[in-house]
Design an enzyme around this catalytic site. Structure first.
Site, short mmCIF file in Angstrom:
data_model
loop_
_atom_site.label_atom_id
_atom_site.label_comp_id
_atom_site.label_asym_id
_atom_site.label_seq_id
_atom_site.Cartn_x
_atom_site.Cartn_y
_atom_site.Cartn_z
N GLU A 1 0.83 -1.22 0.00
CA GLU A 1 0.00 0.00 0.00
C GLU A 1 0.86 1.26 0.00
O GLU A 1 1.81 1.37 0.77
CB GLU A 1 -0.91 0.01 1.23
CG GLU A 1 -1.79 1.24 1.32
CD GLU A 1 -2.23 1.57 2.74
OE1 GLU A 1 -2.52 2.76 2.99
OE2 GLU A 1 -2.25 0.65 3.58
N SER B 1 -4.29 5.39 0.16
CA SER B 1 -5.62 4.92 0.52
C SER B 1 -6.58 6.07 0.34
O SER B 1 -6.40 7.14 0.94
CB SER B 1 -5.63 4.43 1.97
OG SER B 1 -6.79 3.70 2.26
#
Length: 426
Positions: free
Chosen positions: A349, A352
């Site tokens: 990641e 987000s």
């Protein structure tokens, strides 16, 4: 934060949403608390009405010369006053318990969010770019020979402890270049207004964006009661707290490049090597404030703005929609962007992007005045990384590493690097 009236009217739907979050039914307990609060309010109203009536009767009793009746009424009013004070305190206590219970519950997932308890149920939307193929074994960022001297974990640990790094020379400049590149892209091409916000905020700001009360242990608190921001989402979103906006002012899009501070209380043992999980890091944050009708489209737009950073840097990535059990506390729907890290041979990641609906707006009392309508409505809020600078630094170092231990500077960053094309060259 939820409207208890809505929960009373939609108890089954509310519990179904909580179940998707992995929680037991909540509506009955909340309604019972609200019933207790309502009973307190009703009792107070009755007592107040009787007190007002008795006060009027005192004058009548005195006017008629009935001192005994007047004194009895005076005594009754005194008791009612004490009863009202006790009842008001009870009502405040019950209301506080209800508010606290509501504030600790996560947002309801959007209907099109996939079900699932954790990241294993996340769904890939798309992949962009091709991971690089090296003629050598790819190394993690802290293992690259020409770069390692610029990542000083030992000195950082001596002065600050674990999960800090001291960046030096070309690496410090590359970090700065990445941040400047991101904020320029989001402001010059994507229409976000740059903001330089406070890095210290009060309880109310963290409550408004739902970091408090549930996640206090994940934050750093100062000795005077303020909090270091875990993300610029907090001050940027709170720009509309307690405000009433005109619909014509929406969407409001703001961005900031700031340091962020997180205690990482729940991540013991995770990513302890390198820079992937730090207590202090830079991030370019995007926040949008919209009408309810536009918020899902705004999520797609925000995700695209974050993706563009990776496209310009030439980094391979994928976009995931998170499952109901893996989403953040305040989100209704979340897109995670995961960048390819050759050193880990995995996607990780790096951004987000979430739509929160009116979840934060209710906590902040942030509303707008719809055109042609008399009433007010809560705004919808969104937040997203555009993107995390530290993780982008890792991605650039690992994806642009060379077999001789140097790193090639991506074309998009060279104007910010004074023309430097290679890092770690001797």
């Amino acid at each position: 934060m939820f409207d208890i009236k809505w929960i009373r009217d939609n108890a089954a739907a509310f519990d179904a949403g909580m179940a998707r979050r992995g929680l037991e039914p909540q509506a009955a307990g909340l309604i019972a608390l609200d019933d207790e609060r309502r009973a307190c309010v009703s009792s107070l109203q009755q007592a107040q009405e009787r007190r007002n009536a008795a006060s009027k009767e005192i004058g009548k009793a005195k006017a008629s010369g009935d001192e005994a009746a007047a004194q009895a009424l005076i005594d009754e009013v005194a008791k009612l006053k004490a009863s009202l004070q006790a009842g008001e305190e009870q009502e405040r206590e019950v209301s506080a318990r209800l508010t606290d219970a509501l504030s600790r519950l996560p947002n309801l997932p959007h209907d099109d969010v996939p079900d699932g308890a954790d990241e294993s149920a996340n769904v890939e939307i798309r992949r962009v770019g091709t991971p690089p193929a090296f003629a050598f074994e790819a190394k993690e960022h802290f293992e690259i020979a020409g770069i390692a001297p610029g990542l000083d974990f030992e000195r950082a640990a001596r002065m600050s402890g674990a999960r800090f790094v001291l960046l030096k020379g070309e690496i410090a400049r590359l970090e700065r270049a990445l941040g400047q590149f991101m904020i320029d892209l989001q402001t010059r091409e994507h229409g976000y207004m740059e903001v330089s916000p406070p890095l210290l905020v009060r309880d109310e700001a963290l409550y408004g964006t739902a970091q408090l009360p549930k996640f206090a242990e994940d934050q750093f608190k100062t000795t005077d009661g303020r909090w270091l921001i875990p993300t610029a989402e907090v001050p940027l979103t709170n720009m509309v707290a307690e405000e009433i906006l005109d619909e014509a002012a929406l969407p409001m899009r703001v961005t900031a490049l700031t340091p962020c501070f997180r205690s990482e209380a729940g991540s013991a043992g995770r990513d302890v090597r390198g820079m992937l999980r730090q207590h202090q890091f830079w991030k370019c944050e995007m926040v949008s404030v919209t009408t309810p009708e536009a918020s899902l489209d705004e999520l797609e737009r925000m995700t695209a703005c974050a993706e563009e950073v990776l496209k310009r840097l030439g980094l391979a990535y994928r976009v995931m929609v998170l499952s109901a059990g893996d989403m953040g506390f305040g989100a209704r729907k979340t897109h995670d962007i995961e960048v390819w890290l050759p050193g880990q041979n995995a996607y990780r990641e790096i951004s987000s992007c979430s739509v929160c609906g009116d979840f934060q707006a209710r906590r902040m009392n942030a509303r707008y005045r719809p055109e042609g309508e008399k009433g007010l409505r809560f705004v919808h809020t969104l937040n997203g990384s555009g993107i995390a600078v530290g993780r982008a630094l890792i991605a650039v170092l690992e994806n642009y590493q060379n077999g001789n231990g140097t790193v090639t500077v991506p074309e998009a960053l060279r104007p910010y690097m004074g023309g430097i094309e290679t890092l770690g060259a001797r």
